[in-house]
Motif scaffolding. Structure first.
Motif, PDB file in Angstrom:
ATOM      1  N   ALA A 126       0.830  -1.212   0.000  1.00 26.09           N
ATOM      2  CA  ALA A 126       0.000   0.000   0.000  1.00 26.09           C
ATOM      3  C   ALA A 126       0.860   1.256   0.000  1.00 26.09           C
ATOM      4  O   ALA A 126       1.849   1.362   0.741  1.00 26.09           O
ATOM      5  CB  ALA A 126      -0.936  -0.002   1.202  1.00 26.09           C
ATOM      6  N   GLY A 127       0.482   2.212  -0.840  1.00 24.71           N
ATOM      7  CA  GLY A 127       1.160   3.502  -0.874  1.00 24.71           C
ATOM      8  C   GLY A 127       2.478   3.507  -1.618  1.00 24.71           C
ATOM      9  O   GLY A 127       3.148   4.539  -1.658  1.00 24.71           O
ATOM     10  N   ARG A 128       2.864   2.380  -2.213  1.00 25.92           N
ATOM     11  CA  ARG A 128       4.134   2.304  -2.938  1.00 25.92           C
ATOM     12  C   ARG A 128       3.880   2.154  -4.436  1.00 25.92           C
ATOM     13  O   ARG A 128       2.912   1.520  -4.848  1.00 25.92           O
ATOM     14  CB  ARG A 128       4.961   1.116  -2.432  1.00 25.92           C
ATOM     15  CG  ARG A 128       5.350   1.214  -0.982  1.00 25.92           C
ATOM     16  CD  ARG A 128       5.951  -0.103  -0.491  1.00 25.92           C
ATOM     17  NE  ARG A 128       7.172  -0.449  -1.201  1.00 25.92           N
ATOM     18  CZ  ARG A 128       7.812  -1.620  -1.059  1.00 25.92           C
ATOM     19  NH1 ARG A 128       7.306  -2.551  -0.251  1.00 25.92           N
ATOM     20  NH2 ARG A 128       8.933  -1.852  -1.725  1.00 25.92           N
ATOM     21  N   PRO A 129       4.746   2.734  -5.277  1.00 27.26           N
ATOM     22  CA  PRO A 129       4.593   2.570  -6.724  1.00 27.26           C
ATOM     23  C   PRO A 129       4.919   1.134  -7.139  1.00 27.26           C
ATOM     24  O   PRO A 129       5.713   0.446  -6.477  1.00 27.26           O
ATOM     25  CB  PRO A 129       5.599   3.560  -7.304  1.00 27.26           C
ATOM     26  CG  PRO A 129       6.644   3.695  -6.236  1.00 27.26           C
ATOM     27  CD  PRO A 129       5.913   3.569  -4.930  1.00 27.26           C
ATOM     28  N   ARG A 140      -7.447  -5.932 -12.353  1.00 26.76           N
ATOM     29  CA  ARG A 140      -7.937  -6.899 -11.372  1.00 26.76           C
ATOM     30  C   ARG A 140      -7.094  -6.965 -10.111  1.00 26.76           C
ATOM     31  O   ARG A 140      -7.586  -7.309  -9.043  1.00 26.76           O
ATOM     32  CB  ARG A 140      -7.961  -8.311 -11.995  1.00 26.76           C
ATOM     33  CG  ARG A 140      -9.002  -8.523 -13.061  1.00 26.76           C
ATOM     34  CD  ARG A 140      -9.063  -9.987 -13.497  1.00 26.76           C
ATOM     35  NE  ARG A 140      -7.916 -10.421 -14.285  1.00 26.76           N
ATOM     36  CZ  ARG A 140      -6.957 -11.233 -13.839  1.00 26.76           C
ATOM     37  NH1 ARG A 140      -6.999 -11.704 -12.605  1.00 26.76           N
ATOM     38  NH2 ARG A 140      -5.957 -11.596 -14.633  1.00 26.76           N
ATOM     39  N   SER A 141      -5.807  -6.646 -10.222  1.00 23.81           N
ATOM     40  CA  SER A 141      -4.863  -6.970  -9.158  1.00 23.81           C
ATOM     41  C   SER A 141      -4.280  -5.777  -8.419  1.00 23.81           C
ATOM     42  O   SER A 141      -3.676  -5.962  -7.353  1.00 23.81           O
ATOM     43  CB  SER A 141      -3.700  -7.790  -9.749  1.00 23.81           C
ATOM     44  OG  SER A 141      -4.168  -8.914 -10.451  1.00 23.81           O
ATOM     45  N   VAL A 142      -4.436  -4.580  -8.962  1.00 24.24           N
ATOM     46  CA  VAL A 142      -3.737  -3.417  -8.418  1.00 24.24           C
ATOM     47  C   VAL A 142      -4.724  -2.284  -8.175  1.00 24.24           C
ATOM     48  O   VAL A 142      -5.580  -2.005  -9.019  1.00 24.24           O
ATOM     49  CB  VAL A 142      -2.623  -2.948  -9.390  1.00 24.24           C
ATOM     50  CG1 VAL A 142      -1.888  -1.740  -8.824  1.00 24.24           C
ATOM     51  CG2 VAL A 142      -1.657  -4.095  -9.668  1.00 24.24           C
ATOM     52  N   ASP A 143      -4.590  -1.654  -7.032  1.00 24.16           N
ATOM     53  CA  ASP A 143      -5.433  -0.509  -6.704  1.00 24.16           C
ATOM     54  C   ASP A 143      -5.291   0.558  -7.794  1.00 24.16           C
ATOM     55  O   ASP A 143      -4.174   0.890  -8.206  1.00 24.16           O
ATOM     56  CB  ASP A 143      -4.997   0.069  -5.352  1.00 24.16           C
ATOM     57  CG  ASP A 143      -5.936   1.150  -4.843  1.00 24.16           C
ATOM     58  OD1 ASP A 143      -6.066   2.192  -5.525  1.00 24.16           O
ATOM     59  OD2 ASP A 143      -6.521   0.968  -3.768  1.00 24.16           O
ATOM     60  N   PRO A 144      -6.401   1.117  -8.275  1.00 20.44           N
ATOM     61  CA  PRO A 144      -6.325   2.094  -9.364  1.00 20.44           C
ATOM     62  C   PRO A 144      -5.551   3.360  -9.012  1.00 20.44           C
ATOM     63  O   PRO A 144      -5.134   4.104  -9.907  1.00 20.44           O
ATOM     64  CB  PRO A 144      -7.789   2.404  -9.687  1.00 20.44           C
ATOM     65  CG  PRO A 144      -8.571   1.943  -8.504  1.00 20.44           C
ATOM     66  CD  PRO A 144      -7.812   0.803  -7.921  1.00 20.44           C
ATOM     67  N   ALA A 145      -5.358   3.606  -7.718  1.00 21.62           N
ATOM     68  CA  ALA A 145      -4.593   4.787  -7.309  1.00 21.62           C
ATOM     69  C   ALA A 145      -3.088   4.531  -7.284  1.00 21.62           C
ATOM     70  O   ALA A 145      -2.302   5.469  -7.116  1.00 21.62           O
ATOM     71  CB  ALA A 145      -5.051   5.245  -5.923  1.00 21.62           C
ATOM     72  N   THR A 146      -2.665   3.285  -7.463  1.00 14.58           N
ATOM     73  CA  THR A 146      -1.246   2.941  -7.400  1.00 14.58           C
ATOM     74  C   THR A 146      -0.526   3.385  -8.672  1.00 14.58           C
ATOM     75  O   THR A 146      -0.925   2.999  -9.774  1.00 14.58           O
ATOM     76  CB  THR A 146      -1.073   1.417  -7.241  1.00 14.58           C
ATOM     77  OG1 THR A 146      -1.673   1.010  -6.014  1.00 14.58           O
ATOM     78  CG2 THR A 146       0.403   1.036  -7.229  1.00 14.58           C
ATOM     79  N   PRO A 147       0.549   4.170  -8.554  1.00 18.35           N
ATOM     80  CA  PRO A 147       1.340   4.510  -9.741  1.00 18.35           C
ATOM     81  C   PRO A 147       1.995   3.254 -10.311  1.00 18.35           C
ATOM     82  O   PRO A 147       2.521   2.418  -9.568  1.00 18.35           O
ATOM     83  CB  PRO A 147       2.400   5.481  -9.195  1.00 18.35           C
ATOM     84  CG  PRO A 147       1.857   5.975  -7.893  1.00 18.35           C
ATOM     85  CD  PRO A 147       1.049   4.854  -7.335  1.00 18.35           C
TER      86      PRO A 147
END
Length: 225
Positions: A28-31, A104-111
């Motif tokens: 969480a919170g990491r690119p 499917r696998s990654v939060d849309p806010a994740t760079p």
């Protein structure tokens, strides 16, 4: 289209085969940096680079969805033989499968950035063309840009995301016409940097890896502003 396929009959990315550098609770919170291997290889190949990349990134190495014809080993993103060889439609289909996995696998806010070698570089650039608003940058090693135009190319040109393109001067795998096309096409659509490495064949050298790390650190610095 079956439930296990996404585009033109290409199977979904195998979630169980993805190699992650960090468990879910540490992402969480990491690119995210997604590694895309080449023809006949597998997800563990480029994942060996993970310890040498900036630790700020979560690294995920995915397995290509297709199997090359016997007796070739490993996995592939698109055919390189027969009538479909380096076909832009086949490249787009597998890039769409990659983007489906990402959704499917990654939060849309994740760079998200992509790092691909050979076929993986081709898929990374095509995924960037398809979703320039989702992919922040691409590292393309020993690859090329697919032929044709996409409806999203204008949006890509407007955004001009950073792309690092590295290749060897003695790479005899990628055809000269693919290099010429990419050399002409990329500057019009992306913020291009890169290097041709004297004497390097179809592989990655330490000098190239060092340049990739510099490029990745620059992306981290930009995101911190």
């Amino acid at each position: 289209m079956g439930e296990n396929t996404v585009s033109d009959g290409v199977p979904r990315i195998d979630d169980e085969a993805v190699q992650w550098s960090a468990p879910p609770e540490e992402r969480a919170g990491r690119p995210l940096l997604v590694l895309l291997h080449g023809y006949g290889s597998h997800e563990g190949d480029l994942f060996a680079l993970a310890p040498h990349l900036p630790k700020e990134f979560v690294v995920a190495a995915v397995r290509a969805p297709l199997t090359p014809p016997f007796p070739a080993p490993g996995w592939s993103w698109f055919p390189i033989e027969g009538l479909q060889a380096r076909d832009a439609r086949a490249i787009t289909a597998s890039a769409t499968v990659l983007l489906d996995w990402l959704d499917r696998s990654v939060d849309p806010a994740t760079p998200v950035g992509l790092l691909g070698f050979s076929q993986g570089a081709v898929i990374g650039l095509q995924a960037l063309r398809l979703r320039p608003e989702r992919i922040g940058f691409v590292v393309a090693l020993a690859g090329f840009v697919a032929d044709g135009t996409l409806p999203t190319d204008a949006a890509l040109a407007a955004r001009r995301p950073p792309v690092f393109w590295g290749r060897g001067s003695r790479d005899e795998v990628i055809p000269a016409d693919r290099i010429a096309h990419s050399t002409e096409w990329l500057p019009g659509f992306v913020d291009l940097s890169g290097r041709v490495y004297p004497g390097l064949t179809h592989s990655v050298s330490q000098d190239e890896l060092d340049d990739v790390v510099v490029f990745l650190r620059a992306r981290l610095a930009e995101s911190a502003r």
